[in-house]
Design an enzyme around this catalytic site. Structure first.
Site, PDB file in Angstrom:
ATOM      1  N   GLU A  78     -35.847   9.822  30.946  1.00 27.85           N
ATOM      2  CA  GLU A  78     -36.062  10.253  29.610  1.00 27.85           C
ATOM      3  C   GLU A  78     -35.982   8.936  28.580  1.00 27.85           C
ATOM      4  OE1 GLU A  78     -34.290  12.165  25.900  1.00 27.85           O
ATOM      5  OE2 GLU A  78     -33.084  11.030  26.946  1.00 27.85           O
ATOM      6  N   ARG A  80     -38.446  17.320  24.314  1.00 26.39           N
ATOM      7  CA  ARG A  80     -38.261  15.878  24.315  1.00 26.39           C
ATOM      8  C   ARG A  80     -39.581  15.034  24.031  1.00 26.39           C
ATOM      9  NH1 ARG A  80     -33.729  17.313  23.716  1.00 26.39           N
ATOM     10  NH2 ARG A  80     -32.045  16.237  25.017  1.00 26.39           N
ATOM     11  N   SER A 132     -28.949  11.071  28.473  1.00 28.96           N
ATOM     12  CA  SER A 132     -29.362  11.843  29.736  1.00 28.96           C
ATOM     13  C   SER A 132     -30.500  10.719  29.997  1.00 28.96           C
ATOM     14  CB  SER A 132     -30.034  12.997  29.352  1.00 28.96           C
ATOM     15  OG  SER A 132     -29.288  13.874  28.994  1.00 28.96           O
TER      16      SER A 132
END
Ligand code: EPU
Length: 348
Positions: A342, A164, A241
């Site tokens: 996130e 990520r 998410s």
């Protein structure tokens, strides 16, 4: 280029919260991106670059400067050795590109089907799902460097992709505007059936599923978790998410699994980089006193996935942030782990 004023930003995001842009422009070409950057500089306006808006939480105050929406189109294909290279405009819708690649029978991104957002956003947080991440197939990224005003082609190594992350959301955050991404896909390649949910689905099959079938199944799995945008389903009004899965050292992992064992629980985990493990943030949320569907009339946890915070009905950014903080606080109390968010927060 048309400069608009006081443009609502919430409709341009998947979470649908936040205030307006003081000024707003759309860039269809690289030249227009440069023009918008010059405009922001000459008028001393803070610049916010917007892609598909699928990973954003915009504050209720909105953005006081200039919002630049990247709408650069185009998908061009050429062969290079045993690969097909696809040069894709940053403004193309990601899932449309995945559908295109699958229709060309090229493998490498089929498991990334059904992810909302634009192509230009994919390198930023190294988008990943179901055992694939874009780091595996990105060949290079064409970007405008705000430091020197030049357009540079960054090779994949220069992007420093990790779970990520990339340079675009860490060391060089705010420096580049992504204009085009080149993907190297494999003509006639096999689908990646690596992830538990997919293995389970195809377990009984004695033939390899096609890329098209894999794409459809991924979309079905995502839909069952409300991670596929489905009009009218409030559980999809999210930024995907909301927390990252924590990546722990072996030592931290032992400590957390001992704490789980003391409660008679086993924490779902996956091997990560060297000597590290990634544990499920959704599980941590659910084992800190939150159930799916928790929340109030305006904001809550998705009824279909504990990691998504959803805008149920006219939530404000403040409602979303309050729930995020409540979750972080409780998870930290119970597990001594701080969940990292996130999505990107802007205007706070
Ligand atoms: N789980 C729960 N409760 C839930 C959902 C999941 O306890 O409500 C546990 C289960 O044990 C499950 C495990 O978490 O087996 C993993 O769940 P899932 O397969 O849904 O994946 P995830 O780890 O929660 C990550 C990505 C998703 C990506 C999926 C599929 C992150 C932060 N999220 O979620 O990406 O689609 O894997 O590969 O890495 C996104 O980043 O926005 C995103 C949606």
């Amino acid at each position: 280029m048309l400069i608009q004023e006081n443009v609502p930003l919430a409709p341009l995001t998947t979470l649908k919260v936040g205030g307006p842009a003081r000024y707003f422009v759309q860039a269809y070409t690289i030249a227009e991106v440069s023009e918008a950057v010059s405009l922001a500089r000459s008028r001393n306006l803070a610049l916010l670059v917007l892609g598909g808006g699928s990973n954003l939480v915009i504050s209720d105050a909105g953005w006081p400067g200039l919002v630049l929406k990247i709408t650069i189109p185009g998908i061009e294909e050429r062969s290079q050795g045993d690969k097909s290279l696809f040069e894709v405009g940053a403004g193309e819708e990601w899932d449309k590109f995945v559908a295109h690649a699958v229709s060309r029978n090229c493998s490498g991104i089929e498991c990334l089907s059904g992810i909302p957002g634009s192509v230009g956003g994919t390198p930023v947080q190294n988008v990943g799902a179901y055992g694939q991440e874009v780091a595996e197939t990105i060949e290079s990224v064409l970007a405008l460097d705000l430091k020197d005003g030049q357009v540079h082609e960054l090779c994949k190594e220069a992007c420093s992709f990790r779970y990520r992350t990339s340079i675009f959301n860490t060391s060089e955050r705010g420096r580049y505007i992504i204009l085009r991404v080149t993907y190297a896909l494999t003509p006639g390649g096999e689908p990646a059936i690596l992830y538990a949910d997919l293995k389970k689905y195809f377990g009984g099959w004695n033939t390899q599923p096609s890329l098209a079938t894999t794409r459809e199944v991924v979309r079905q799995i995502r839909a069952s978790k409300a991670m596929l945008i489905t009009p009218g389903d409030e559980d999809c009004r999210s930024a995907g998410s909301f927390f990252k899965n924590p990546v722990l050292s072996d030592e931290q992992y032992k400590e957390v699994s001992n704490r789980a064992a003391a409660k008679g629980l086993q924490i779902p985990s996956y091997p990560a980089l060297q000597a590290q493990r990634k544990i499920s943030a959704a599980w941590l949320v659910e084992h800190s006193g939150f159930r799916k569907g928790y929340g109030n009339k305006r904001a809550g946890i998705s009824r279909k996935h504990a990691l998504a915070i959803v805008n149920r009905d006219n939530a404000t950014a403040a409602d979303i942030v309050a729930l995020k903080e409540e979750i972080q606080r409780r998870v930290e109390e119970v597990w001594r782990l701080r969940l990292e968010t996130e999505p990107v927060f802007v205007g706070f």
